[in-house]
Design a protein around this motif. Structure first.
Motif, mmCIF file in Angstrom:
data_model
loop_
_atom_site.group_PDB
_atom_site.id
_atom_site.type_symbol
_atom_site.label_atom_id
_atom_site.label_comp_id
_atom_site.label_asym_id
_atom_site.label_seq_id
_atom_site.Cartn_x
_atom_site.Cartn_y
_atom_site.Cartn_z
ATOM 1 N N SER B 261 0.800 -1.219 0.000
ATOM 2 C CA SER B 261 0.000 0.000 0.000
ATOM 3 C C SER B 261 0.826 1.258 0.000
ATOM 4 O O SER B 261 0.324 2.300 -0.386
ATOM 5 N N HIS B 262 2.111 1.191 0.434
ATOM 6 C CA HIS B 262 2.853 2.414 0.204
ATOM 7 C C HIS B 262 3.158 2.617 -1.280
ATOM 8 O O HIS B 262 2.830 3.663 -1.817
ATOM 9 N N PRO B 263 3.753 1.626 -1.956
ATOM 10 C CA PRO B 263 3.901 1.818 -3.409
ATOM 11 C C PRO B 263 2.562 2.168 -4.058
ATOM 12 O O PRO B 263 2.518 2.938 -5.015
ATOM 13 N N GLY B 310 7.528 0.996 6.150
ATOM 14 C CA GLY B 310 7.498 0.988 7.618
ATOM 15 C C GLY B 310 7.073 2.304 8.243
ATOM 16 O O GLY B 310 6.788 2.361 9.433
ATOM 17 N N HIS B 311 7.018 3.404 7.439
ATOM 18 C CA HIS B 311 6.622 4.665 8.086
ATOM 19 C C HIS B 311 5.143 4.674 8.462
ATOM 20 O O HIS B 311 4.690 5.601 9.126
ATOM 21 N N HIS B 312 4.402 3.653 8.064
ATOM 22 C CA HIS B 312 3.024 3.546 8.533
ATOM 23 C C HIS B 312 2.966 2.818 9.866
ATOM 24 O O HIS B 312 1.895 2.635 10.425
ATOM 25 N N MET B 313 4.115 2.365 10.340
ATOM 26 C CA MET B 313 4.120 1.488 11.504
ATOM 27 C C MET B 313 5.086 1.958 12.586
ATOM 28 O O MET B 313 5.571 1.157 13.376
HETATM 29 CU CU LIG Z 1 3.481 5.340 2.899
#
Ligand SMILES: [Cu+2]
Ligand SMILES: [Cu+2]
Lengths: 356, 552
Positions: B261-263, B310-313
């Motif tokens: 989901s980041h890409p 990982g910046h979502h976590m």
């Molecule tokens: Cu992201």
């Protein structure tokens, strides 16, 4: 869709809201963050630094954009542009390098701050609470093993650590005034720490979506002085004219302190100590103890399990020991610090077990 | 017009029978349903994704209305949770991801590279029908009781809740394949079907963007597909993958999910970048500033975006090393993004700036995207994120990117290529009003959300603490204005199909191949194979005559 239309209309909230009595956050000078009650100043510092940088960049970008849109707008349909420039290497180098430097500063600052927030100092480790999240409430266990639900008291000027645990799904422990947030993952322990420096009552939110009443999963955080803390306001025994509350209180104490050895619900399976079920029977309005064979100084006696015996069993368990095996082998630990009031609640609870 | 050959003369003096084009060459239902023409497939995508957008928009308005009161106005908490989940899932999976590549990408990209069609037309049709099946399954999931997991489907909640999670999960799986096939198709098209003379660095930036997107679609989407399958599997057969009660790990789900989901954020936003690059140059009539840098930055973003999930976590209890790497790379990815924004502004500088509606939408994009991007930088800082994560600040940030930037770029592109697609023009005046309403409404909706977010308001709350009430009210009013703007836009666009005001052959004065072929394009796009002889965006070659000539 039909599903949504036939849902019951929203009910008016029953009773009190969990945040009743908690004042709104006090907001800082710039209007963005709640005034901090902890010591993580670097969060606010970096937030406003980044914010300022953002505003500067935003003003430059939109300024140049709007100026050129206005100044170079097309007045005749066949107007040609003033310039056909396709690149400008020095300019491009500058606008690559300058933002790069700025974001690297932000990165380093933020990383350093996060190390501070994730490294629990010794003082906080010595003042460790446990917070258990479940759909949809919070239970807190204090360093002295007492517990409270939906509110927690911490002492001002004393760093504190919370060990976080979930019994069902993901939750997150979030106290805006302390700037701490941590996801609570079932099957793992997580920890957060903070150093409260301002007395008051503050909200604790669940910040990770956890189902129906996610938005109601709220707790009050009381930051109080040492004197109030010593009084253990969360652990006040209900007054004698409130028998129902006293039984409930006794039940909570029993779950905390005694349930690891005594069976008190049909579903309990512990056998270390004798079961409390059947300790009393109800005759009319009075509760009558059962007959018990006990060993006192090596001599077997038969006594009735009345209030006096129970108080003695709690405060001085080795005096009379249940004669029946295997209980005669194990001895119970002393609970001589329990106040009489609390013991009375425990007894009220034990008796209430005979009600059904 | 004095030296017209007789053939042309017949055309200009007897404008009755319009020239044959892809819209009118065949008319049977079958010729549309089974069409292999990229333009028709694109149109069907346009209709489908627009409907999904409108549905998602209705859910959004319901959410905003509900939050007018701290205790909620419309729904019980569980129903609210379903509505916001539907909003997110519809918008992300049925609109934002497929909309630009599926509709504008399909219609315009082959024209831009000078091809007759995409490389694999049947696969293209299959992509569309997979999208339809996915959409039908999503609607089926609603009928089967809905789902209340949030569009992120975080385990273990998504494993325990007693709702139609399996159905929507499979819908997403199917939609994923639609996306993968589209990506594959576009990669092959760009590699194989460029017109003679169209070197890589003569490709319009929209093509570059679609190409970079396609790479991401092909590489990242399978991970999402596998993840939702695992969730379905776990729900159906009780295998412990993500459920801690069965020995699984919920954080593993988060890793899998964000690895896609980041890409995916860039799958969504790169095509938008492409549209804006295109529109900025055409409506400024000036070559794009820093063409190569923009092209490379698309590729750079595509690569780095795989390494920042990982910046979502940050709050999930990651190791310090992971935090270090993810935060560093997140800041790093800000640079190519910033370069794009600067280059667009520099393109407008000293241009011949037309203030028509596509350009107004583009300007709205540039301003909103600046805010969206800059607030992302605030969130990238580790310690600050620990405070802001999962609050309305994040909600506002990603709406600035998803709705404010991507949807606005989509609108901009739609207005830009509308005359190309249909040979007709919409009402420019109404378009400008709608753009203003959307811009004002959008900011009124989401600026207050930044403030309440940094003040601590968590996201996904059906009810909230009264201290945030004023901001929620402002936000709801903004949403109503935004909704009005969108409704007006839908109105005049649809109305234009009936009013049929003729567009110009080259409505805006573009010099890329999409404006060289007849308007609207014939079935095979170009009357004769195009030759590319000059650099891209060379406006000295602009044929001003086509600006005044009505289209065929
Ligand atoms: Cu992201
Ligand atoms: Cu929760």
């Amino acid at each position: 869709m039909i599903n949504y239309l036939i849902q019951e209309p929203k009910q008016d909230p029953q009773g009190d809201l969990p945040w009743d009595g908690v004042p709104a956050h006090e907001i800082d000078f710039w209007g963005q963050l709640p005034v901090q009650a902890g010591t993580f100043d670097h969060v606010d510092g970096l937030f406003y630094f980044t914010y300022a940088v953002c505003i500067i960049f935003f003003v430059i970008i939109t300024g140049v954009l709007l100026y050129s849109v206005f100044a170079h707008r097309r007045k005749t349909w066949d107007q040609k542009p003033l310039s056909n420039v396709t690149h400008n290497t020095p300019l491009e180098v500058v606008w690559t390098i300058v933002p790069l430097i700025i974001v690297m500063i932000m990165f380093a600052w933020g990383f350093k701050g996060s190390l501070d927030m994730t490294t629990v100092p010794h003082e906080a480790q010595r003042n460790t609470y446990k917070a258990t999240a479940k759909q949809w409430n919070w239970t807190f266990i204090y360093p002295d093993a007492t517990q409270s639900i939906a509110e927690v008291y911490v002492e001002v000027d004393k760093p504190v650590q919370f060990i976080l645990e979930s019994t069902d799904v993901l939750h997150a422990f979030y106290i805006p005034v302390m700037r701490v947030k941590r996801d609570i993952v079932p099957g793992r322990y997580q920890s957060v720490w903070f150093h409260p420096i301002k007395q008051g009552v503050y909200p604790l939110f669940c910040a990770e979506y956890c189902g129906d009443d996610h938005s109601r999963m709220y707790a009050k955080v009381h930051v109080v002085d040492a004197a109030t803390m010593a009084d253990r306001p969360w652990n006040k025994v209900p007054a004698e004219d409130k028998p129902v509350e006293r039984i409930a209180y006794g039940a909570r104490l029993a779950r905390q302190l005694c349930a690891s050895c005594h069976k008190m619900r049909d579903t309990d399976t512990v056998v270390t100590g004798p079961s409390w079920l059947g300790m009393f029977t109800k005759q009319g309005d009075t509760y009558v103890g059962r007959q018990r064979e006990v060993l006192e100084g090596g001599v077997t006696k038969t006594i009735t399990t009345d209030d006096a015996y129970i108080i003695e069993s709690i405060k001085d368990p080795t005096k009379k020991i249940v004669a029946e095996a295997p209980y005669n082998k194990n001895s119970m630990s002393k609970f001589d610090t329990l106040t009489d009031d609390r013991v009375a609640c425990l007894i009220a609870y034990m008796k209430s077990l005979a009600d059904n | 017009m004095t030296t017209n050959t007789p053939a042309v003369d017949v055309q200009t003096t007897q404008p009755k029978a319009p020239r044959e084009n892809y819209l009118n060459c065949t008319t049977s239902f079958k010729s549309w349903a089974l069409t292999l023409d990229h333009k028709r497939i694109g149109l069907m995508y346009l209709i489908g994704t627009s409907l999904a957008f409108l549905a998602g928009g209705v859910f959004a308005l319901l959410v905003r209305l509900h939050l007018w009161e701290p205790e909620g106005m419309l729904f019980s908490n569980p129903t609210y949770n379903q509505i916001f989940t539907l909003h997110g899932a519809f918008m992300v999976f049925l609109f934002v991801i497929p909309a630009i590549p599926g509709s504008l990408g399909n219609i315009v990209m082959p024209l831009m590279v000078g091809a007759k069609d995409v490389a694999l037309p049947k696969l293209n049709l299959l992509s569309f029908y997979l999208w339809v099946i996915g959409a039908v399954m999503a609607v089926a999931a609603i009928v089967m009781g809905g789902f209340d997991t949030g569009w992120t489907f975080y385990a273990p909640y998504s494993l325990y809740t007693d709702q139609a999670v399996v159905t929507i999960g499979l819908a997403i799986f199917v939609l994923g394949f639609s996306s993968i096939f589209t990506g594959l198709n576009f990669i092959v098209t760009v590699h194989k079907l460029r017109a003679p003379g169209m070197t890589w660095f003569r490709m319009p930036l929209f093509v570059w963007a679609i190409y970079a997107t396609a790479i991401l679609q092909v590489l990242a989407t399978p991970v999402l597909g596998i993840t939702v399958l695992l969730v379905a599997f776990e729900r159906l057969y009780n295998v412990g993958i993500f459920d801690p009660r069965l020995g699984g790990d919920p954080v593993l789900f988060e890793h899998f999910f964000w690895f896609y989901s980041h890409p995916a954020v860039y799958i969504m936003v790169l095509p938008a970048f492409g549209i804006i690059s295109e529109l900025v140059t055409v409506h400024s009539r000036k070559p794009l500033f820093g063409y190569k840098l923009i092209a490379f930055s698309s590729i750079a973003i595509a690569i780095i975006s795989f390494l920042v999930w990982g910046h979502h976590m940050f709050t999930s209890g990651q190791s310090t090393y992971a935090m270090f790497a993810f935060s560093f790379l997140t800041f790093f990815v800000a640079i190519p993004t910033a370069i794009k924004e600067f280059s667009w502004v520099a393109t407008v500088w000293k241009g011949s700036v037309a203030l028509n509606s596509p350009m107004l939408y583009t300007l709205a994009f540039l301003i909103i995207f600046a805010i969206g991007g800059l607030t992302g930088v605030i969130l990238g800082a580790l310690n600050v994120d620990l405070h802001l994560h999962d609050t309305y600040f994040v909600v506002a940030h990603f709406h600035y990117v998803m709705m404010g930037s991507i949807a606005l770029a989509f609108f901009a592109g739609l207005h830009h290529w509308w005359p190309k697609m249909f040979g007709i023009m919409y009402n420019e005046f109404q378009a400008k009003i709608a753009c203003a309403l959307i811009f004002i409404g959008f900011n009124a909706t989401f600026l207050p959300q930044f403030v309440m977010g940094s003040r601590g308001m968590p996201r996904r709350y059906a009810t909230y603490v009264p201290e945030y009430a004023d901001y929620h009210k402002a936000s709801t009013i903004g949403a109503m204005i935004l909704g009005t703007g969108v409704a007006l836009m839908v109105f005049y666009l649809v109305a234009s199909l009936f009013i049929r005001k003729k567009a110009k052959q080259n409505q805006w004065g573009g010099v890329t191949l999409d404006w060289m072929c007849p308007t609207p394009p014939p079935h095979l796009n170009f009357d004769e194979e195009p030759q590319v002889v000059h650099e891209v965006y060379d406006y000295t070659t602009l044929d001003y005559e086509t600006l005044q000539r009505d289209c065929d």
